[in-house]
Design a protein around this motif. Sequence first.
Motif, PDB file in Angstrom:
ATOM      1  N   LEU A 235       0.847  -1.196   0.000  1.00 22.61           N
ATOM      2  CA  LEU A 235       0.000   0.000   0.000  1.00 22.61           C
ATOM      3  C   LEU A 235       0.878   1.240   0.000  1.00 22.61           C
ATOM      4  N   ASP A 236       0.649   2.136  -0.923  1.00 29.68           N
ATOM      5  CA  ASP A 236       1.367   3.406  -0.970  1.00 29.68           C
ATOM      6  C   ASP A 236       0.694   4.362   0.001  1.00 29.68           C
ATOM      7  N   VAL A 237       1.428   4.728   1.038  1.00 31.10           N
ATOM      8  CA  VAL A 237       0.829   5.579   2.076  1.00 31.10           C
ATOM      9  C   VAL A 237       1.555   6.916   2.180  1.00 31.10           C
ATOM     10  N   ASP A 238       2.097   7.374   1.097  1.00 26.34           N
ATOM     11  CA  ASP A 238       2.762   8.673   1.095  1.00 26.34           C
ATOM     12  C   ASP A 238       1.753   9.754   1.476  1.00 26.34           C
ATOM     13  N   VAL A 239       2.037  10.405   2.604  1.00 26.31           N
ATOM     14  CA  VAL A 239       1.100  11.399   3.127  1.00 26.31           C
ATOM     15  C   VAL A 239       0.882  12.522   2.132  1.00 26.31           C
ATOM     16  N   GLY A 240       1.905  12.869   1.384  1.00 25.67           N
ATOM     17  CA  GLY A 240       1.789  13.986   0.457  1.00 25.67           C
ATOM     18  C   GLY A 240       0.852  13.728  -0.702  1.00 25.67           C
ATOM     19  N   GLU A 241       0.490  12.474  -0.950  1.00 22.69           N
ATOM     20  CA  GLU A 241      -0.372  12.153  -2.077  1.00 22.69           C
ATOM     21  C   GLU A 241      -1.845  12.060  -1.680  1.00 22.69           C
ATOM     22  N   ARG A 242      -2.125  12.259  -0.392  1.00 21.18           N
ATOM     23  CA  ARG A 242      -3.506  12.146   0.049  1.00 21.18           C
ATOM     24  C   ARG A 242      -4.061  13.521   0.383  1.00 21.18           C
ATOM     25  N   ASP A 243      -5.297  13.725   0.062  1.00 25.86           N
ATOM     26  CA  ASP A 243      -5.953  15.003   0.327  1.00 25.86           C
ATOM     27  C   ASP A 243      -6.784  14.865   1.601  1.00 25.86           C
ATOM     28  N   ASP A 244      -6.562  15.757   2.567  1.00 31.14           N
ATOM     29  CA  ASP A 244      -7.266  15.665   3.843  1.00 31.14           C
ATOM     30  C   ASP A 244      -8.771  15.780   3.669  1.00 31.14           C
TER      31      ASP A 244
ATOM     32  N   ASN B 228      -6.388   3.567   2.524  1.00 31.86           N
ATOM     33  CA  ASN B 228      -5.749   4.794   3.001  1.00 31.86           C
ATOM     34  C   ASN B 228      -6.365   5.263   4.319  1.00 31.86           C
ATOM     35  N   LEU B 229      -7.679   5.186   4.437  1.00 31.91           N
ATOM     36  CA  LEU B 229      -8.339   5.596   5.673  1.00 31.91           C
ATOM     37  C   LEU B 229      -7.998   4.640   6.805  1.00 31.91           C
ATOM     38  N   HIS B 230      -7.901   3.336   6.472  1.00 34.77           N
ATOM     39  CA  HIS B 230      -7.539   2.344   7.483  1.00 34.77           C
ATOM     40  C   HIS B 230      -6.137   2.620   8.014  1.00 34.77           C
ATOM     41  N   PHE B 231      -5.206   2.923   7.101  1.00 30.45           N
ATOM     42  CA  PHE B 231      -3.854   3.279   7.534  1.00 30.45           C
ATOM     43  C   PHE B 231      -3.876   4.551   8.370  1.00 30.45           C
ATOM     44  N   ASN B 232      -4.653   5.540   7.953  1.00 27.64           N
ATOM     45  CA  ASN B 232      -4.729   6.797   8.685  1.00 27.64           C
ATOM     46  C   ASN B 232      -5.239   6.576  10.111  1.00 27.64           C
ATOM     47  N   MET B 233      -6.198   5.649  10.266  1.00 30.06           N
ATOM     48  CA  MET B 233      -6.706   5.327  11.599  1.00 30.06           C
ATOM     49  C   MET B 233      -5.599   4.704  12.455  1.00 30.06           C
ATOM     50  N   ARG B 234      -4.831   3.785  11.872  1.00 37.53           N
ATOM     51  CA  ARG B 234      -3.758   3.137  12.622  1.00 37.53           C
ATOM     52  C   ARG B 234      -2.664   4.138  12.991  1.00 37.53           C
ATOM     53  N   ARG B 235      -2.367   5.050  12.062  1.00 34.87           N
ATOM     54  CA  ARG B 235      -1.346   6.053  12.339  1.00 34.87           C
ATOM     55  C   ARG B 235      -1.813   7.006  13.446  1.00 34.87           C
TER      56      ARG B 235
ATOM     57  N   PRO C 260       2.007  -4.237   7.756  1.00 35.03           N
ATOM     58  CA  PRO C 260       2.635  -4.012   6.440  1.00 35.03           C
ATOM     59  C   PRO C 260       3.157  -2.594   6.246  1.00 35.03           C
ATOM     60  N   ASN C 261       2.639  -1.648   7.014  1.00 34.29           N
ATOM     61  CA  ASN C 261       3.117  -0.263   6.938  1.00 34.29           C
ATOM     62  C   ASN C 261       3.960   0.103   8.157  1.00 34.29           C
ATOM     63  N   TYR C 262       4.730  -0.871   8.608  1.00 31.87           N
ATOM     64  CA  TYR C 262       5.570  -0.666   9.798  1.00 31.87           C
ATOM     65  C   TYR C 262       6.479   0.549   9.671  1.00 31.87           C
ATOM     66  N   GLU C 263       7.096   0.727   8.508  1.00 29.11           N
ATOM     67  CA  GLU C 263       8.036   1.831   8.330  1.00 29.11           C
ATOM     68  C   GLU C 263       7.368   3.178   8.599  1.00 29.11           C
ATOM     69  N   GLU C 264       6.160   3.356   8.093  1.00 31.56           N
ATOM     70  CA  GLU C 264       5.455   4.616   8.303  1.00 31.56           C
ATOM     71  C   GLU C 264       5.032   4.791   9.761  1.00 31.56           C
ATOM     72  N   LEU C 265       4.619   3.683  10.389  1.00 36.87           N
ATOM     73  CA  LEU C 265       4.143   3.779  11.770  1.00 36.87           C
ATOM     74  C   LEU C 265       5.274   4.063  12.739  1.00 36.87           C
ATOM     75  N   ILE C 266       6.421   3.403  12.542  1.00 35.80           N
ATOM     76  CA  ILE C 266       7.528   3.685  13.468  1.00 35.80           C
ATOM     77  C   ILE C 266       8.077   5.093  13.225  1.00 35.80           C
ATOM     78  N   LYS C 267       8.041   5.563  11.972  1.00 33.03           N
ATOM     79  CA  LYS C 267       8.463   6.941  11.704  1.00 33.03           C
ATOM     80  C   LYS C 267       7.558   7.923  12.428  1.00 33.03           C
ATOM     81  N   THR C 268       6.252   7.671  12.393  1.00 32.53           N
ATOM     82  CA  THR C 268       5.302   8.545  13.089  1.00 32.53           C
ATOM     83  C   THR C 268       5.583   8.567  14.587  1.00 32.53           C
TER      84      THR C 268
END
Length: 256
Positions: A1-10, A32-39, A68-76
């Motif tokens: 899943l591509d979860v680049d924050v810059g590509e999503r519109d709030d 994307n919304l599911h990832f946003n909830m986890r983040r 699967p989006n561990y990299e983004e979650l640990i960065k957050t």
Amino acid sequence: LDVDVGERDDDELALVRDLVMGLRVDIRSCPNLHFNMRRDWVAGRWSGVVISEELSPDQLCDHIEEDPNYEELIKTAVNKLIKLDRRFEAARMLARKQGRKSRVMESNRNNKQLTYIISLYQETEPPADRFGPMEEATLVLPLTFRDLLYVERVGSEMKQLEDDLLVDQRPRAVGVWWFWRCLDPRLDFWPRATAMALVYDGKFFIIDFENLEVSDHSREAEDQGKEVVRRILEAPHLLKVVHDIDQNALEVLQRG
């Protein structure tokens, strides 16, 4: 899943979130919304387990390392901890085996204070897990881990469970409860049971539904294991003792 924050519109995410809440659909169908909830559960703008200090660094890593989006979650998590001047907690997360290989570790190589603390944590051994109360008045299993019967596939443990409770028709009381994870009840309307605990005659079973689904790589094996659980719950000769059961808990079990 591509979860680049810059590509999503709030605004688009807010619209999808309103639709999910209004229609009560499964948020997992909106990646994307599911990832946003986890983040946001990890560290949102005003809330999250990092901000509220609900979990230790090790506990948080246990939750996210298989995501699967561990990299983004640990960065957050790490960025929020550094911003809050809680570098020791950030270092503890990055000192773990998976954290040392993460991209956020690479991006903080020049942070000498953080890397020094990480080096200190790498020399320490994590405390051994134990089945003990975490605080006063909490419960503890009266046995060691090696005496716990863990069911993750259709095998000897599942056969023992079936023989004890279904083949043997003697009336008996069985303690039953199941467990699930719901990160945001306002958005996640479809959580499912991931594990069940059964207790009878001094025996303690944990049935891992998630591993039961993938361990044998067979839908027939999964159906066979869950059929045993269904028959146990339906058996009239077994008195099921549960804790604070309600409609939500029953629906979670049904989806498991």
